[in-house]
Enzyme design. Structure first.
Site, PDB file in Angstrom:
ATOM      1  N   TYR A 112       2.595   6.848  14.167  1.00 64.42           N
ATOM      2  CA  TYR A 112       3.075   4.843  13.367  1.00 64.42           C
ATOM      3  C   TYR A 112       4.106   5.990  12.196  1.00 64.42           C
ATOM      4  CZ  TYR A 112      -0.264   4.166  10.373  1.00 64.42           C
ATOM      5  OH  TYR A 112      -1.499   4.130   9.413  1.00 64.42           O
ATOM      6  N   LEU A 143      -9.811 -12.733   2.128  1.00 66.28           N
ATOM      7  CA  LEU A 143      -9.218 -13.567   1.485  1.00 66.28           C
ATOM      8  C   LEU A 143      -8.507 -12.544   0.966  1.00 66.28           C
ATOM      9  CD1 LEU A 143     -11.113 -16.127   0.252  1.00 66.28           C
ATOM     10  CD2 LEU A 143     -10.135 -16.022   2.620  1.00 66.28           C
ATOM     11  N   ALA A 193      -6.317  -0.177   3.390  1.00 72.67           N
ATOM     12  CA  ALA A 193      -7.992  -1.198   2.762  1.00 72.67           C
ATOM     13  C   ALA A 193      -8.959  -1.676   4.121  1.00 72.67           C
ATOM     14  CB  ALA A 193      -7.587  -1.583   1.523  1.00 72.67           C
ATOM     15  N   TYR A 198       5.844   1.795  15.311  1.00 71.65           N
ATOM     16  CA  TYR A 198       4.810   2.856  15.969  1.00 71.65           C
ATOM     17  C   TYR A 198       5.623   3.446  17.220  1.00 71.65           C
ATOM     18  CZ  TYR A 198       1.323  -1.148  14.764  1.00 71.65           C
ATOM     19  OH  TYR A 198       0.099  -1.308  14.318  1.00 71.65           O
ATOM     20  N   ASP A 200     -10.188  -1.324   7.118  1.00 69.66           N
ATOM     21  CA  ASP A 200     -10.374  -0.415   7.533  1.00 69.66           C
ATOM     22  C   ASP A 200     -11.972   0.426   6.889  1.00 69.66           C
ATOM     23  OD1 ASP A 200      -9.124  -1.124   9.413  1.00 69.66           O
ATOM     24  OD2 ASP A 200      -7.822   0.667   9.171  1.00 69.66           O
TER      25      ASP A 200
END
Ligand code: KDG
Length: 308
Positions: A86, A222, A251, A99, A253
């Site tokens: 990607y 959030l 982030a 992708y 992950d």
């Protein structure tokens, strides 16, 4: 034995280094691979279940996981299909992905190709919306893995990671709902849930998740407003850490991997979320999903600064 075994697709990453220009830095991505590397950097014992192509990139991934201390005995190498790829491009609205992954080695995974022995030796199986979106056989593989995990007493962690390029929203909603009912830890983002429910209120979103039959701990992310932990008894708002992000790819992950790693070290949910917030914030300070993932020392340093 393992703390965390993740299942999904790694993607070679080409990340634009200057907005509007055509220069790309090669790195590594793939949400569940990012998460398991983040967890390993926090000291968790990890393994990854996937398939890569018999190509230069498949080899790079195997070398990467081994260098990070992630067990690769459950990685299959496919002689006929390629490793997925990607591009990340940056613009005024943040990052966007393109992708090249259809027909990739990982998308051809089937329940029969699953090394379930690894899952049975884990505390957490970690999967995501992307793991289920890449193909119907991968989706079946995720549900088979969830069954094997529960039969062996392992807990299941699910990150919503909704990517609407990969599947229609109605299918995503139906499948994610089914998976969230089987998740001991569910990590949805407010953005993803807004696409699924049409509603932008965090409390109502958590009600939707509970009414939908999610039994586990839910951490609703959030973005700049932090997160809310719903442990089934009460809801606790957790603040975000402010940083000057250059690239937020991965982030979430990093948050998932760090959170599970800290749970395995015995943290409370609140402590684990505070830690994972700091780790995720640090992961946005450099380009790419994997290279800027922080190690435990850096995260503790950052936590010390913010509490001082
Ligand atoms: O969370 C970051 C991932 O989305 C990125 O690394 C690429 O796995 C990826 C995907 O399928 O979008």
């Amino acid at each position: 034995d393992f703390d965390i075994v993740a299942l999904g697709e790694p993607l070679v990453e080409l990340n634009q280094t200057h907005e509007g220009q055509r220069q790309y830095l090669q790195g590594f991505g793939g949400d569940t691979s990012n998460a398991v590397i983040a967890a390993a950097r926090q000291g968790a014992r990890c393994a990854y279940l996937t398939r890569v192509g018999n190509d230069a990139f498949g080899k790079q991934f195997l070398d990467l996981w081994q260098a990070e201390g992630v067990d690769t005995s459950g990685v299959e190498v496919d002689d006929h299909a390629h490793t997925g790829l990607y591009f990340v491009q940056h613009g005024p609205d943040g990052h966007a992905f393109s992708y090249l992954r259809r027909g990739s080695a990982a998308s051809l995974m089937t329940p029969a190709s699953l090394d379930a022995g690894l899952i049975e030796r884990a505390r957490f199986l970690h999967v995501s919306g992307i793991s289920m979106a890449i193909s119907t056989s991968a989706c079946d593989t995720v549900f088979a893995a969830i069954e094997r995990a529960h039969a062996a007493g392992a807990q299941v962690s699910l990150d919503s990671n909704l990517r609407l390029r990969l599947w229609p929203v109605d299918r995503a909603r139906a499948i994610l709902r089914e998976a969230m009912r089987a998740a001991d830890v569910f990590l949805p983002s407010m953005d993803d849930m807004q696409h699924l429910t049409g509603n932008d209120d965090p409390e109502r979103t958590l009600d939707w998740i509970r009414d939908g039959g999610a039994p586990g701990v839910v951490v609703l992310k959030l973005g700049k407003d932090g997160s809310i932990i719903d442990d089934g008894r009460s809801r606790t708002a957790m603040p975000a850490l402010r940083v000057q992000a250059v690239d937020a790819t991965g982030a979430g992950d990093c948050f998932a991997g760090s959170l599970l790693a800290r749970r395995c070290q015995g943290d409370s949910w609140e402590d684990a979320v505070r830690y994972a917030n700091a780790a995720a914030a640090l992961s946005t300070l450099g380009y790419g999903a994997v290279d800027p993932l922080p190690r435990a020392e850096q995260v503790w340093e950052r936590l010390k600064e913010t509490s001082a």
